[in-house]
Write an enzyme that holds these catalytic residues in place. Sequence first.
Site, PDB file in Angstrom:
ATOM      1  N   ARG A  72      -0.194  -4.264  -6.995  1.00  0.00           N
ATOM      2  CA  ARG A  72      -1.390  -4.850  -6.387  1.00  0.00           C
ATOM      3  C   ARG A  72      -2.629  -4.189  -6.962  1.00  0.00           C
ATOM      4  NH1 ARG A  72      -4.754  -7.872  -4.889  1.00  0.00           N
ATOM      5  NH2 ARG A  72      -5.103  -8.760  -2.841  1.00  0.00           N
TER       6      ARG A  72
ATOM      7  N   THR B 138      -7.019   1.465   4.506  1.00  0.00           N
ATOM      8  CA  THR B 138      -6.587   0.690   5.669  1.00  0.00           C
ATOM      9  C   THR B 138      -7.501   0.943   6.852  1.00  0.00           C
ATOM     10  OG1 THR B 138      -4.284   0.805   4.918  1.00  0.00           O
ATOM     11  CG2 THR B 138      -4.658   0.189   7.208  1.00  0.00           C
TER      12      THR B 138
ATOM     13  N   SER C 126       0.850  -1.187   0.000  1.00  0.00           N
ATOM     14  CA  SER C 126       0.000   0.000   0.000  1.00  0.00           C
ATOM     15  C   SER C 126       0.882   1.232   0.000  1.00  0.00           C
ATOM     16  CB  SER C 126      -0.895   0.015   1.233  1.00  0.00           C
ATOM     17  OG  SER C 126      -1.665   1.197   1.292  1.00  0.00           O
TER      18      SER C 126
ATOM     19  N   CYS D 198      -1.019  -9.871  -8.072  1.00  0.00           N
ATOM     20  CA  CYS D 198      -1.736  -8.592  -8.188  1.00  0.00           C
ATOM     21  C   CYS D 198      -3.171  -8.795  -8.658  1.00  0.00           C
ATOM     22  CB  CYS D 198      -0.988  -7.640  -9.115  1.00  0.00           C
ATOM     23  SG  CYS D 198      -1.151  -8.013 -10.876  1.00  0.00           S
TER      24      CYS D 198
ATOM     25  N   CYS E 106       4.646 -14.513 -10.736  1.00  0.00           N
ATOM     26  CA  CYS E 106       3.402 -13.850 -10.324  1.00  0.00           C
ATOM     27  C   CYS E 106       3.549 -13.056  -9.026  1.00  0.00           C
ATOM     28  CB  CYS E 106       2.299 -14.890 -10.176  1.00  0.00           C
ATOM     29  SG  CYS E 106       0.688 -14.198  -9.767  1.00  0.00           S
TER      30      CYS E 106
ATOM     31  N   CYS F 146       0.153  -7.144 -17.404  1.00  0.00           N
ATOM     32  CA  CYS F 146       0.797  -7.830 -16.281  1.00  0.00           C
ATOM     33  C   CYS F 146       2.076  -7.092 -15.890  1.00  0.00           C
ATOM     34  CB  CYS F 146       1.123  -9.275 -16.641  1.00  0.00           C
ATOM     35  SG  CYS F 146       2.046 -10.135 -15.342  1.00  0.00           S
TER      36      CYS F 146
ATOM     37  N   CYS G  78      -4.652  -9.908 -14.095  1.00  0.00           N
ATOM     38  CA  CYS G  78      -4.999 -10.772 -15.222  1.00  0.00           C
ATOM     39  C   CYS G  78      -6.437 -11.262 -15.139  1.00  0.00           C
ATOM     40  CB  CYS G  78      -4.038 -11.947 -15.315  1.00  0.00           C
ATOM     41  SG  CYS G  78      -3.917 -12.940 -13.809  1.00  0.00           S
TER      42      CYS G  78
END
Length: 602
Positions: A350, A386, A94, A574, A571, A546, A577
């Site tokens: 992310r 958050t 974050s 995130c 990978c 990606c 895809c």
Amino acid sequence: MFGLGLLARAARQHQLQCTVSRLFSSCRPLAAATDAVQQAQPREQLQYDLCIVGAGPAGLSAAIRFKQLCKEDNRDLSVCLIEKGSEVGAHILSGNVFEPRALDELFPKWSEQQGEGQAFADLPLRQKATADRFYMLTQGSSIRLPNPPQMKNRGKNYIISLSELTRWLAKHAEEQGVDVFPGFAGKEVLYDWHNAVVGVATGDMGIAKDGCRKPSYTPGVDLMARLTLFGEGARGSLSQSLMQHYGLREAAGASPQTYALGLKEVWEVPEEQHQPGLVLHTVGYPLDNSTYGGGWIYHMEGRRVSLGLVVGLDYANPSLSPYQEFQAFKRHPLVAATIVGGTCLQYGARSLNEGGLQSIPKLAFPGGALIGCSAGFLNTPKIKGTHTAMKSGIVAGEEAFRALGLADDAGKKGPITLRNYADRMEVSWVYQELERARNIRPGFSKWGLWGGMANAALSTYLLRGREPWTLKHRHADHEATKLARDCPPKDYPKPDGVTTFDIPTSLYRSGTNHNHDQPPHLVLADPGLPEVVNHPQYGGPEAKYCPAGVYEYAADEASGRPRLVINAQNCLHCKACSIKDPRQNITWTVPEGGGGPNYTIM
């Protein structure tokens, strides 16, 4: 810990089965027979009152609040929390400018006990926001704009590493008696005969790519619970399956969820370029006027700077690369002046929920509930989620304790429904925030950058969120993608290796690691579709959206035609895809527990 001991015992009980598998691994018929015998044997089951999936801010807050109430009421109720990352915080990414409102509720006296030797001395809230700036960027210049009121942080919020904060919360959860299990991925939701959730199954360990069991094979465990909370973050695989199973979006009349992809780096910069506490946000360049997004530069403590770019995944041009747009962002003079001469320490990416109030599904179902970003509580205009995730966890933890207590007093066994959780959230400050901000994000999708900013100003300054209408999200993000022939191709310059980098270099900085010999966790419903639809019609967008180089097209040796290659070991989890694939042909599932990125300061 009680739960860890049982998990270890489960592994020992299956050691003999693994030995048999090793003996027959060279003989396929006998190995297959051994597999059939092993599958017929029951998996280990652990029983809890409350199970929580995901050790993010929501899940940890729920566990802590639940245990606080157990202590206050002298009740002995068990709770476990599973996390697919190798450790708590490993998959947490974050910005993060942290609003401590929910922390104040969870630990009311934390700010009074931060001195040396105090209970909260090691709480990683060390750098307060000292200044706010907001810029419109063009390709070579920047224009300072008034700071929107919802983005004012000076003197009240903190610039933090959320990865560090979740590790701190996990420590306090364990001290209160929560069984925290990092490295265990929730693979499947468990239901009873009455269609109620009764827990989750963790994934098996030691399965080879061809499906056979390796010598290291260890079966997963069925975590049975009277209540299960799902806090996996945006686009969690189990949360998605629950929404489909119970029709949670349809039941709430919710708009499609819309997402963005956030790309981030943490840099160590020269002292003269460091301004501790400065919070800087941008709109405009490098994104075009029809693509939603913006950048940030947050000056943390210790000469560290967090910077990144958020790109709305409802963009139209299939040749757009969020990763390359992020590199372009760093080339802008305003950004480059901050990081020149510095060192990039970590990289990550992310997906984020951006749908807001109108995209929140029904929250509760028999045996469980959605919390945090699994439900979509991010306040997009405020650029914060958050505090809202933690509040949802606190409310869910309180309602779980209340519901289990009432059931015990009445002698009721089995799954329970959190009937009051959604009602309490609807009257909470979380919904008040989301209500005021509900029309800002969809305005950008409807009218582009300039129309979106005008709408945001109208909603923020004049109507103050009280407008008698609610703008809806018109479609899912993948539906916004146009055919390649209808969009201008985008070309990006090569990285300089100083402030801009290629994907392999960045991926190395993420600490990403997967066991290469495991079944693919990126599943194509139709393996032939990329070659006949995605590449010829959309120009192979997988290789562009990606941010980790998982997807690439290579010439087939036999036919010479482009063929999709999936490098699943790259990978970053995130989920872009599964969101952006034009035909929704890609399903993201959890890999073997412990795999993925290893964030420490994100």
